[in-house]
Design a protein around this motif. Sequence first.
Motif, PDB file in Angstrom:
ATOM      1  N   ALA A 145      43.238  30.747  83.216  1.00  0.00           N
ATOM      2  CA  ALA A 145      42.032  31.214  83.895  1.00  0.00           C
ATOM      3  C   ALA A 145      40.826  31.188  82.968  1.00  0.00           C
ATOM      4  O   ALA A 145      39.702  30.894  83.399  1.00  0.00           O
ATOM      5  N   THR A 146      41.025  31.487  81.684  1.00  0.00           N
ATOM      6  CA  THR A 146      39.921  31.456  80.718  1.00  0.00           C
ATOM      7  C   THR A 146      39.337  30.054  80.615  1.00  0.00           C
ATOM      8  O   THR A 146      38.128  29.878  80.433  1.00  0.00           O
ATOM      9  N   LEU A 147      40.171  29.031  80.785  1.00  0.00           N
ATOM     10  CA  LEU A 147      39.688  27.651  80.748  1.00  0.00           C
ATOM     11  C   LEU A 147      39.117  27.211  82.096  1.00  0.00           C
ATOM     12  O   LEU A 147      38.013  26.668  82.176  1.00  0.00           O
ATOM     13  N   PHE A 148      39.871  27.433  83.176  1.00  0.00           N
ATOM     14  CA  PHE A 148      39.530  26.828  84.457  1.00  0.00           C
ATOM     15  C   PHE A 148      38.610  27.678  85.328  1.00  0.00           C
ATOM     16  O   PHE A 148      37.938  27.144  86.200  1.00  0.00           O
ATOM     17  N   PHE A 149      38.579  28.997  85.137  1.00  0.00           N
ATOM     18  CA  PHE A 149      37.893  29.850  86.090  1.00  0.00           C
ATOM     19  C   PHE A 149      36.686  30.543  85.466  1.00  0.00           C
ATOM     20  O   PHE A 149      36.459  31.725  85.640  1.00  0.00           O
ATOM     21  N   GLN A 150      35.889  29.749  84.712  1.00  0.00           N
ATOM     22  CA  GLN A 150      34.650  30.241  84.110  1.00  0.00           C
ATOM     23  C   GLN A 150      33.606  29.130  84.137  1.00  0.00           C
ATOM     24  O   GLN A 150      33.951  27.941  84.216  1.00  0.00           O
ATOM     25  N   PRO A 151      32.309  29.485  84.078  1.00  0.00           N
ATOM     26  CA  PRO A 151      31.278  28.455  83.913  1.00  0.00           C
ATOM     27  C   PRO A 151      31.502  27.666  82.624  1.00  0.00           C
ATOM     28  O   PRO A 151      32.101  28.161  81.678  1.00  0.00           O
ATOM     29  N   MET A 152      31.001  26.437  82.598  1.00  0.00           N
ATOM     30  CA  MET A 152      31.269  25.545  81.476  1.00  0.00           C
ATOM     31  C   MET A 152      30.754  26.090  80.150  1.00  0.00           C
ATOM     32  O   MET A 152      31.423  25.962  79.114  1.00  0.00           O
ATOM     33  N   GLU A 153      29.556  26.698  80.147  1.00  0.00           N
ATOM     34  CA  GLU A 153      29.016  27.226  78.901  1.00  0.00           C
ATOM     35  C   GLU A 153      29.916  28.312  78.326  1.00  0.00           C
ATOM     36  O   GLU A 153      30.092  28.409  77.101  1.00  0.00           O
ATOM     37  N   ALA A 154      30.499  29.142  79.198  1.00  0.00           N
ATOM     38  CA  ALA A 154      31.396  30.205  78.733  1.00  0.00           C
ATOM     39  C   ALA A 154      32.661  29.621  78.104  1.00  0.00           C
ATOM     40  O   ALA A 154      33.177  30.141  77.109  1.00  0.00           O
ATOM     41  N   VAL A 155      33.164  28.526  78.687  1.00  0.00           N
ATOM     42  CA  VAL A 155      34.361  27.878  78.136  1.00  0.00           C
ATOM     43  C   VAL A 155      34.044  27.258  76.772  1.00  0.00           C
ATOM     44  O   VAL A 155      34.844  27.337  75.841  1.00  0.00           O
ATOM     45  N   VAL A 156      32.858  26.639  76.658  1.00  0.00           N
ATOM     46  CA  VAL A 156      32.461  26.053  75.369  1.00  0.00           C
ATOM     47  C   VAL A 156      32.405  27.132  74.289  1.00  0.00           C
ATOM     48  O   VAL A 156      32.908  26.949  73.171  1.00  0.00           O
TER      49      VAL A 156
END
Length: 485
Positions: free
Chosen positions: A319-330
């Motif tokens: 979920a940390t990878l797939f279920f967040q906006p892209m900037e948050a994942v970066v």
Amino acid sequence: VGYAIFKSKDELSEWRWSAAHDRFRDGALGSYGVFLAIGLAYVIASSLLVILVAPEAGGSGIAQVKAYLNGVDQQGLFDLKVLVCKAAGIVLAISGGMPCGDEGPMVHNGAVVGANIDAVRCGRKRGVVDDLRNDAERREFITAGTAVGISAAFGSPVGGLLFSFEEASSFWTVPLMLKVFLSSTLATLVLNIFRFYVEGPGYFGGEDFAIFLEFDNTSEDKYTLEEMPVFILMGIAGGLLGALFNSVNHYVNIFRKKVVGSARWARLCEVIVLNIFFTSVMFWTSYGLDPHCTKFTEGGVETKKLEFGCDEGEFNVAATLFFQPMEAVVKALYHQQDNFDLGYLFLYMFVMFSLTAINFGCAIPSGLFVPQILIGSVLGRIFGQIFEDSLNIPDVGVYAALGSGAMLAGSMRVALCLTVIILEVTRNANFLIPTMIVCFAAKFTGDFVNIAIVDITIENKHMPFVETHPPRGLEQITAGDKMSH
């Protein structure tokens, strides 16, 4: 304009993601319905702005601006309605979950602002602005506008200058360089001032100003000689991955032209179908995969970790990878101390690579900087975690930042500006040499395979473009040779 886009997309995205997170406690299906409905509303509005109001607002606009600065005039490209539709459209597209970024459209927005400087009136008397109403001055303003767009998007004045020099402009002089640098610096200063008064003192040159958060620069030995082959290998991998992205997107757009065509209803339906597909993939992948619960590690830069069914004190890696906006994942990939599962990293890279390659070219404003930064950061994180023990790497997140540069250089074929942008947005000057090695290795590798994504877009749109150097094999051919055949 840049700050308005930045703030609006954050607010709209946060509302959508929060609504889905809140509904998740009552069941996954309800959460998915809310997530999909809000995203569809955003994306349909974004697409209608492009289809009905300003067709020139579609895509990133970098290719069109580059062609204009090469001498190809395009009607309507710099109308003010394009600026409004592009700014509103990119906010809605990103908030709706489409895999795109706002940095490319900001280049076009900056060029529109520069092109309309001569529209300023100083009353009936002849003023300074009246002397600027000619094609040569307009071209210089547009050149400065491209740099301003990057500077406002990344908070990177020198990176904006180098982007305009390396990618956008076909004609360059020292006086123009000084004008562009002044414009870029002022744009970053204005962005800084807005963030200072709205968000607090930490955003005026403080630690929070770095777009992807700065790294720790306190330790002396940040990299070793043994890591140099890994940096080169990462650059080659980024170059090949970027070249593959260019080819896949090229053939997707050829297929799009044949199947979707130019009909308005068909282009709108394509965007709707793509958004449903993208939303479903991201939601159900994060929900359906084994959560791989991992305990929090205290310390370091704080990043957002989603529990999503895990016990308190643990986070759901999927979920940390797939279920967040892209900037948050970066930010998580750059700064999270806990290692990610390598299988999930490979899966996430494949998913984001595929979705971004499919998305770029549909009827919405869309840029490639952030998606490719994200894809590259996953690639770099994979390299960092694989070699972490054997090379005693103190911070694998730095490898994620280097991977971002490799992916961008492999696709866009610019190395100088990317090196500086990465250093400016992460404030990690200790890694100047590795960043240069990675970016140049990726650029040269990609050049052996195909041309840059911007040049592919120019060819797909059938815009004439005069290159600085002739194609390979034509250097020795004269006009007489051609006339004799």
